[in-house]
Write a protein that holds these residues in place. Structure first.
Motif, PDB file in Angstrom:
ATOM      1  N   GLY A 287      -0.904   8.216   4.860  1.00 55.66           N
ATOM      2  CA  GLY A 287      -1.382   8.305   3.487  1.00 55.66           C
ATOM      3  C   GLY A 287      -2.832   7.898   3.382  1.00 55.66           C
ATOM      4  N   ILE A 288      -3.312   7.862   2.151  1.00 58.58           N
ATOM      5  CA  ILE A 288      -4.665   7.389   1.884  1.00 58.58           C
ATOM      6  C   ILE A 288      -4.622   6.651   0.553  1.00 58.58           C
ATOM      7  CG2 ILE A 288      -5.442   9.487   0.687  1.00 58.58           C
ATOM      8  CD1 ILE A 288      -8.140   9.086   2.220  1.00 58.58           C
TER       9      ILE A 288
ATOM     10  N   VAL B  23       0.824  -1.197   0.000  1.00 56.75           N
ATOM     11  CA  VAL B  23       0.000   0.000   0.000  1.00 56.75           C
ATOM     12  C   VAL B  23       0.864   1.255   0.000  1.00 56.75           C
ATOM     13  CG1 VAL B  23      -1.638   1.328   1.375  1.00 56.75           C
ATOM     14  CG2 VAL B  23      -1.938  -1.118   1.133  1.00 56.75           C
ATOM     15  N   PHE B  24       1.968   1.228   0.708  1.00 57.81           N
ATOM     16  CA  PHE B  24       2.845   2.394   0.800  1.00 57.81           C
ATOM     17  C   PHE B  24       3.346   2.830  -0.574  1.00 57.81           C
ATOM     18  CE2 PHE B  24       6.808   4.659   1.616  1.00 57.81           C
ATOM     19  CZ  PHE B  24       6.446   5.498   2.666  1.00 57.81           C
ATOM     20  N   ASP B  25       3.497   1.879  -1.495  1.00 54.91           N
ATOM     21  CA  ASP B  25       4.041   2.192  -2.816  1.00 54.91           C
ATOM     22  C   ASP B  25       3.036   2.896  -3.723  1.00 54.91           C
ATOM     23  OD1 ASP B  25       6.531   0.925  -2.262  1.00 54.91           O
ATOM     24  OD2 ASP B  25       5.576  -1.016  -2.588  1.00 54.91           O
TER      25      ASP B  25
ATOM     26  N   THR C 188      -1.547   7.772  -1.837  1.00 55.12           N
ATOM     27  CA  THR C 188      -1.276   9.210  -1.858  1.00 55.12           C
ATOM     28  C   THR C 188      -0.630   9.586  -0.529  1.00 55.12           C
ATOM     29  OG1 THR C 188      -3.156   9.657  -3.309  1.00 55.12           O
ATOM     30  CG2 THR C 188      -2.303  11.501  -2.003  1.00 55.12           C
ATOM     31  N   HIS C 189       0.582  10.137  -0.598  1.00 56.39           N
ATOM     32  CA  HIS C 189       1.326  10.436   0.627  1.00 56.39           C
ATOM     33  C   HIS C 189       0.964  11.810   1.201  1.00 56.39           C
ATOM     34  CE1 HIS C 189       4.248   7.031   0.394  1.00 56.39           C
ATOM     35  NE2 HIS C 189       3.865   7.074  -0.883  1.00 56.39           N
ATOM     36  N   ASN C 190       0.690  12.766   0.336  1.00 59.86           N
ATOM     37  CA  ASN C 190       0.367  14.122   0.782  1.00 59.86           C
ATOM     38  C   ASN C 190      -1.148  14.206   0.995  1.00 59.86           C
ATOM     39  OD1 ASN C 190       0.527  16.812   1.444  1.00 59.86           O
ATOM     40  ND2 ASN C 190       0.615  17.503  -0.681  1.00 59.86           N
TER      41      ASN C 190
END
Length: 225
Positions: free
Chosen positions: A131-132, A6-8, A11-13
């Protein structure tokens, strides 16, 4: 060979709200950022809940929730003497369904399907929002180009991981559909080959036509010397 988590793809921002964010400001966040939900976090970015467009609409238009119950905040205020919803804390769904940053894409997709949600806030091991992830994010690996899929299967999986001879298995990829043809010594190798190749990002489906020298899945057959 590495599998995406999921981290890859998330959306981080992330656009967030705090419990005191007004309903009007939440509506503005939806419009200006082209999003349909915002996580609500505390001062340490710990997730408290999620406010969606549906939550905001139910509160202002007195619409029924997904189970047909009237959940409009204004209607409740008339019956119970409660004030109208004014902040994210009044609107948010809590506790929110979340994903962990190390989850596989398959595990995340199953959670979305089981919980019938379109997006999941993602938290780290300390519970902080990092993230989302949305349904469209989970589809990103399927946009991978066929040559990249071919090279990972041929070199990373078959040669480097399984130590097969380079000419043992022929690999073709077309629109994410993988076809394996060739020959191996042991029949028991075939399910392992198929399983590892299916795990490669971008593989839509897989077909195999692999021959074997002897059937070591039959218990009374000895391996040839």
């Amino acid at each position: 060979m590495q599998h995406r988590t999921v981290f890859d793809v998330m959306t981080h921002n992330v656009v967030t709200a705090d419990p005191t964010t007004s309903c009007k400001e939440i509506a503005r966040l939806f419009r200006e950022n082209d999003i349909s939900a915002v996580p609500v976090v505390d001062e340490h970015r710990r997730l408290l809940g999620v406010v969606s467009e549906a939550d905001l609409l139910r509160a202002t238009a007195e619409l029924p929730d997904l189970e047909g119950r009237w959940a409009g905040v204004r209607l409740l205020s008339e019956e119970r003497g409660m004030p109208d919803a004014e902040t994210a804390a009044d609107l948010m769904t809590s506790p929110a369904v979340t994903a962990q940053s190390g989850w596989s894409l398959v595990e995340t997709a199953r959670t979305m399907h089981r919980k019938d949600v379109k997006r999941l806030p993602v938290s780290d091991e300390t519970g902080r929002l990092v993230g989302i992830v949305s349904r469209s994010d989970l589809l990103k690996p399927f946009l991978r180009r066929d040559p990249a899929i071919h090279d990972e299967i041929k070199h990373d999986v078959l040669v480097d991981t399984l130590r097969l001879a380079p000419d043992a298995i022929d690999v073709s990829v077309e629109e994410g559909v993988v076809t394996l043809t060739g020959h191996v010594d042991e029949r028991a190798d075939i399910p392992v080959i198929v399983r590892l190749c299916r795990w490669v990002d971008g593989v839509v489906t897989l077909h195999e036509s692999i021959d074997y020298a002897y059937d070591n899945l039959v218990l009374d057959v000895d391996q040839p010397r």
